[in-house]
Design a protein around this motif. Structure first.
Motif, PDB file in Angstrom:
ATOM      1  N   CYS A   1      -2.325  -4.571  -8.612  1.00  0.00           N
ATOM      2  CA  CYS A   1      -2.434  -3.671  -7.464  1.00  0.00           C
ATOM      3  C   CYS A   1      -1.346  -4.042  -6.466  1.00  0.00           C
ATOM      4  O   CYS A   1      -1.151  -5.229  -6.182  1.00  0.00           O
ATOM      5  CB  CYS A   1      -3.771  -3.855  -6.755  1.00  0.00           C
ATOM      6  N   ILE A   2      -0.670  -3.049  -5.942  1.00  0.00           N
ATOM      7  CA  ILE A   2       0.317  -3.272  -4.885  1.00  0.00           C
ATOM      8  C   ILE A   2       0.036  -2.257  -3.780  1.00  0.00           C
ATOM      9  O   ILE A   2      -0.235  -1.082  -4.075  1.00  0.00           O
ATOM     10  CB  ILE A   2       1.767  -3.096  -5.389  1.00  0.00           C
ATOM     11  N   GLY A   3       0.083  -2.677  -2.530  1.00  0.00           N
ATOM     12  CA  GLY A   3      -0.119  -1.716  -1.451  1.00  0.00           C
ATOM     13  C   GLY A   3      -0.090  -2.367  -0.080  1.00  0.00           C
ATOM     14  O   GLY A   3       0.096  -3.591   0.040  1.00  0.00           O
ATOM     15  N   THR A   4      -0.285  -1.540   0.919  1.00  0.00           N
ATOM     16  CA  THR A   4      -0.307  -2.019   2.299  1.00  0.00           C
ATOM     17  C   THR A   4      -1.659  -2.668   2.569  1.00  0.00           C
ATOM     18  O   THR A   4      -2.697  -2.014   2.437  1.00  0.00           O
ATOM     19  CB  THR A   4      -0.088  -0.843   3.267  1.00  0.00           C
ATOM     20  N   PRO A   5      -1.676  -3.963   2.923  1.00  0.00           N
ATOM     21  CA  PRO A   5      -2.951  -4.670   3.104  1.00  0.00           C
ATOM     22  C   PRO A   5      -3.807  -4.045   4.198  1.00  0.00           C
ATOM     23  O   PRO A   5      -3.296  -3.616   5.234  1.00  0.00           O
ATOM     24  CB  PRO A   5      -2.523  -6.085   3.508  1.00  0.00           C
ATOM     25  N   ASP A   6      -5.097  -3.984   3.935  1.00  0.00           N
ATOM     26  CA  ASP A   6      -6.063  -3.537   4.935  1.00  0.00           C
ATOM     27  C   ASP A   6      -7.127  -4.621   5.122  1.00  0.00           C
ATOM     28  O   ASP A   6      -8.304  -4.335   5.354  1.00  0.00           O
ATOM     29  CB  ASP A   6      -6.698  -2.214   4.495  1.00  0.00           C
ATOM     30  N   GLN A   7      -6.704  -5.853   4.958  1.00  0.00           N
ATOM     31  CA  GLN A   7      -7.598  -6.988   5.180  1.00  0.00           C
ATOM     32  C   GLN A   7      -6.703  -8.213   5.422  1.00  0.00           C
ATOM     33  O   GLN A   7      -5.501  -8.178   5.161  1.00  0.00           O
ATOM     34  CB  GLN A   7      -8.513  -7.241   3.975  1.00  0.00           C
TER      35      GLN A   7
ATOM     36  N   GLU B   1       5.605  -8.709  -1.832  1.00  0.00           N
ATOM     37  CA  GLU B   1       5.155  -9.434  -0.636  1.00  0.00           C
ATOM     38  C   GLU B   1       6.285  -9.571   0.386  1.00  0.00           C
ATOM     39  O   GLU B   1       6.032  -9.569   1.591  1.00  0.00           O
ATOM     40  CB  GLU B   1       4.566 -10.789  -1.039  1.00  0.00           C
ATOM     41  N   SER B   2       7.512  -9.654  -0.087  1.00  0.00           N
ATOM     42  CA  SER B   2       8.642  -9.736   0.855  1.00  0.00           C
ATOM     43  C   SER B   2       8.811  -8.434   1.634  1.00  0.00           C
ATOM     44  O   SER B   2       9.412  -8.414   2.698  1.00  0.00           O
ATOM     45  CB  SER B   2       9.938 -10.072   0.114  1.00  0.00           C
ATOM     46  N   LEU B   3       8.266  -7.344   1.086  1.00  0.00           N
ATOM     47  CA  LEU B   3       8.316  -6.045   1.760  1.00  0.00           C
ATOM     48  C   LEU B   3       7.088  -5.828   2.648  1.00  0.00           C
ATOM     49  O   LEU B   3       6.864  -4.729   3.157  1.00  0.00           O
ATOM     50  CB  LEU B   3       8.401  -4.918   0.718  1.00  0.00           C
ATOM     51  N   GLY B   4       6.286  -6.852   2.811  1.00  0.00           N
ATOM     52  CA  GLY B   4       5.084  -6.742   3.652  1.00  0.00           C
ATOM     53  C   GLY B   4       3.898  -6.143   2.931  1.00  0.00           C
ATOM     54  O   GLY B   4       2.862  -5.859   3.536  1.00  0.00           O
ATOM     55  N   LEU B   5       4.034  -5.959   1.614  1.00  0.00           N
ATOM     56  CA  LEU B   5       2.928  -5.417   0.824  1.00  0.00           C
ATOM     57  C   LEU B   5       2.046  -6.560   0.327  1.00  0.00           C
ATOM     58  O   LEU B   5       2.439  -7.727   0.349  1.00  0.00           O
ATOM     59  CB  LEU B   5       3.484  -4.617  -0.364  1.00  0.00           C
ATOM     60  N   GLY B   6       0.853  -6.217  -0.132  1.00  0.00           N
ATOM     61  CA  GLY B   6      -0.035  -7.208  -0.730  1.00  0.00           C
ATOM     62  C   GLY B   6      -0.233  -6.868  -2.199  1.00  0.00           C
ATOM     63  O   GLY B   6      -0.056  -5.719  -2.613  1.00  0.00           O
TER      64      GLY B   6
ATOM     65  N   PRO C   1      -4.446   3.627   2.569  1.00  0.00           N
ATOM     66  CA  PRO C   1      -4.085   4.719   1.638  1.00  0.00           C
ATOM     67  C   PRO C   1      -2.632   5.164   1.815  1.00  0.00           C
ATOM     68  O   PRO C   1      -2.358   6.294   2.220  1.00  0.00           O
ATOM     69  CB  PRO C   1      -5.077   5.827   2.002  1.00  0.00           C
ATOM     70  N   VAL C   2      -1.715   4.262   1.525  1.00  0.00           N
ATOM     71  CA  VAL C   2      -0.288   4.551   1.706  1.00  0.00           C
ATOM     72  C   VAL C   2       0.418   4.327   0.369  1.00  0.00           C
ATOM     73  O   VAL C   2       0.415   3.210  -0.148  1.00  0.00           O
ATOM     74  CB  VAL C   2       0.335   3.599   2.762  1.00  0.00           C
ATOM     75  N   PRO C   3       0.979   5.388  -0.215  1.00  0.00           N
ATOM     76  CA  PRO C   3       1.697   5.174  -1.474  1.00  0.00           C
ATOM     77  C   PRO C   3       3.009   4.419  -1.234  1.00  0.00           C
ATOM     78  O   PRO C   3       3.537   4.426  -0.126  1.00  0.00           O
ATOM     79  CB  PRO C   3       1.981   6.597  -1.971  1.00  0.00           C
ATOM     80  N   LEU C   4       3.502   3.771  -2.265  1.00  0.00           N
ATOM     81  CA  LEU C   4       4.788   3.087  -2.146  1.00  0.00           C
ATOM     82  C   LEU C   4       5.918   4.123  -2.125  1.00  0.00           C
ATOM     83  O   LEU C   4       5.803   5.196  -2.734  1.00  0.00           O
ATOM     84  CB  LEU C   4       4.991   2.121  -3.318  1.00  0.00           C
ATOM     85  N   THR C   5       6.988   3.800  -1.448  1.00  0.00           N
ATOM     86  CA  THR C   5       8.157   4.692  -1.444  1.00  0.00           C
ATOM     87  C   THR C   5       8.972   4.447  -2.720  1.00  0.00           C
ATOM     88  O   THR C   5       8.886   3.368  -3.321  1.00  0.00           O
ATOM     89  CB  THR C   5       9.062   4.420  -0.237  1.00  0.00           C
TER      90      THR C   5
END
Lengths: 244, 244
Positions: free
Chosen positions: B159-165, B123-128, B19-23
């Motif tokens: 969907c874009i966000g910090t992966p939790d899987q 994805e280059s920013l470590g997001l999924g 549950p992390v919003p993008l900056t």
């Protein structure tokens, strides 16, 4: 910002290439990257026709409006939407494949996502690329030349090669003109056109030492004054795509 | 190989997010990268609707087949094909804008190329990321919710966000099955299906401890046995797109 984002934002189309063919390793990396793009429900509804034969390349250059860089690129790839493979997969289970506007869309989008990954991979190797939408000028002739079966159509081509020019970066619409929050923002979109018209006006003045006086909306209005490639629907239907 | 190609080939869809919003900086970089993708004759015929409103996000999740990760992603973006901006640009010069299958294609492809750049940037920013084609399950409701004008349609969501899987990488068709040289190679394509059927059979056996016994062609045949999203054509025409 990071190196990948810098690479993505440094893109400009290359239309003049050094006569250097791509290496097998480069082709492997580019096609491998294309394949890892997202694909709708894993259908992978696209095919790449890579052109190594010089006569075929020259014929494609002619069919795409005499664009010499098609023939001069290190590698020319025709990205095709491919529902033929889906149909063949269905036949193996005695199932009928139903094609409609949705499956046409899926295949077209799959081809585009794969192509953009190919473009990014090529540019990361120091190569330049140019999409060739003009492959749709004569899509029936292109399809015959490449022996495309029914339910396969050429979406666009892509020139890839070692750049032999250093073109400037063309500014894009202001971000506020294309990015809306939660709902379509008509006013911001309209202001985006205004601002971009001024930007493009200035861009062409400077690039042509005052010779080209135009705006973005002027160019767009001219382009779509008459129907563009009015044959595309008829071509697609003749190729077995049902836009229903 | 280089770091960019490794990144492209490490893609897999993410369907569970922290549950992390993008900056704002991340959003700026992602959208800025999307904008620098190639675009047909610089028409830039797409719009991005970014969803920050939680109620809108939940409603979109519902309309896209109750996919919870739509609501749970750090940012959800609806990528739209946008010919409305073109029509407005034409109106400024008292010109009529002609829409047909070709301009529908151009806008759809433009949206897809921009989206794939956005995916790579994220994805280059470590997001999924995860593409949501199911936005076309209820395209009319989505269009109304997002107040899309005529000649704009939602192609897909992302969907874009910090992966939790940490999902596994799904193998693709063998390269010889999608890459043809100079002309479509039917035999190689058919062999590609055979080989991939064995690969996918093994992949699911291992992933499900022997519970799922299937092949790629079996899954494809099942999917297209009935028409998929048969409403798309009617929806597009109601939105002003002329598939002619």
């Amino acid at each position: 910002m990071n190196a990948v984002i810098e690479l993505l934002q440094r893109h400009r189309s290359i239309r003049k290439f050094q006569p250097v063919p791509l290496t097998p390793e480069q082709i492997q990396a580019i096609v491998g990257s294309a394949q890892m793009a997202s694909t709708s429900s894993n259908v992978q509804a696209y095919s790449l026709i890579a052109i190594s034969d010089e006569a075929t390349k020259r014929e494609l250059a002619r069919l795409a409006g005499n664009q010499a860089y098609v023939a001069d690129s290190g590698l020319f790839i025709v990205f095709c939407a491919d529902l033929h493979r889906i149909e063949e997969a269905s036949k193996r289970h005695q199932d009928t494949f139903h094609t409609n506007t949705e499956s046409f869309l899926v295949a077209t989008i799959d081809a585009a996502l794969a192509a953009q990954n190919a473009a990014v991979a090529a540019e990361s190797l120091g190569l330049g690329i140019c999409y060739i939408g003009a492959i749709r000028n004569n899509p029936e002739e292109v399809s015959q030349l490449l022996k495309l079966p029914q339910l396969v159509y050429p979406v666009f081509g892509m020139c890839i090669g070692t750049p032999d020019q250093e073109p400037s970066y063309r500014p894009r619409l202001p971000q506020a003109g294309i990015l809306h929050w939660n709902a379509y923002e008509e006013t911001t979109m309209q202001q985006g056109i205004d601002e971009y018209d001024r930007t493009i006006h200035q861009y062409y003045l400077e690039r042509t030492q005052g010779q080209t006086v135009t705006t973005w909306s002027r160019g767009i209005a001219d382009k779509y004054q008459k129907p563009v490639r009015a044959h595309v629907k008829t071509f697609l239907e003749a190729r077995g795509f049902k836009l229903e």
